[in-house]
Design a protein around this motif. Structure first.
Motif, PDB file in Angstrom:
ATOM      1  N   ASN A  98       0.806  -1.221   0.000  1.00  0.00           N
ATOM      2  CA  ASN A  98       0.000   0.000   0.000  1.00  0.00           C
ATOM      3  C   ASN A  98       0.838   1.271   0.000  1.00  0.00           C
ATOM      4  N   SER A 101     -11.337   3.267   3.568  1.00  0.00           N
ATOM      5  CA  SER A 101     -10.576   2.161   2.976  1.00  0.00           C
ATOM      6  C   SER A 101     -11.120   0.799   3.391  1.00  0.00           C
ATOM      7  N   LYS A 153     -12.615   0.540  -1.181  1.00  0.00           N
ATOM      8  CA  LYS A 153     -11.463  -0.290  -0.822  1.00  0.00           C
ATOM      9  C   LYS A 153     -10.319  -0.230  -1.833  1.00  0.00           C
ATOM     10  N   TYR A 154     -10.625  -0.193  -3.113  1.00  0.00           N
ATOM     11  CA  TYR A 154      -9.582  -0.271  -4.135  1.00  0.00           C
ATOM     12  C   TYR A 154      -9.281   1.058  -4.812  1.00  0.00           C
TER      13      TYR A 154
END
Length: 91
Positions: free
Chosen positions: A23, A60, A66-67
């Motif tokens: 990330n 998130s 989320k993506y």
């Protein structure tokens, strides 16, 4: 098995650690990096930096966000917190 650190946690380090983190917000494109920097700078100036980081982290975890790239998620969080605070100012 370890869970990867969030982009928000890695952002607090201040620079890339070169461990190829999943990330990593610092390996994004130059445009995204500029966007992240601009949003965080504006949030800091308005005194809502910590709220924006917390909201981005919350987003998130939602399937809907989320993506998203970190910059896009921070922008959503920034706009949401700014709008919420503008409503408080008017009362």
């Amino acid at each position: 098995m370890y869970e990867p650190l969030s982009s928000e946690s890695l952002l607090k380090l201040g620079s890339c650690c070169n461990n190829n983190c999943t990330n990593c917000p610092y390996k994004s494109s130059k445009i995204m990096s500029d966007k992240i920097e601009d949003i965080l700078y504006k949030a800091y100036e308005l005194g809502i930096y910590n709220e924006v980081i917390k909201e981005s982290k919350r987003l998130s975890k939602l399937k809907k966000h989320k993506y998203l790239e970190m910059g896009d998620r921070l922008e959503i969080a920034y706009n949401k917190i700014k709008k919420k605070n503008n409503g408080k100012d008017k009362q």
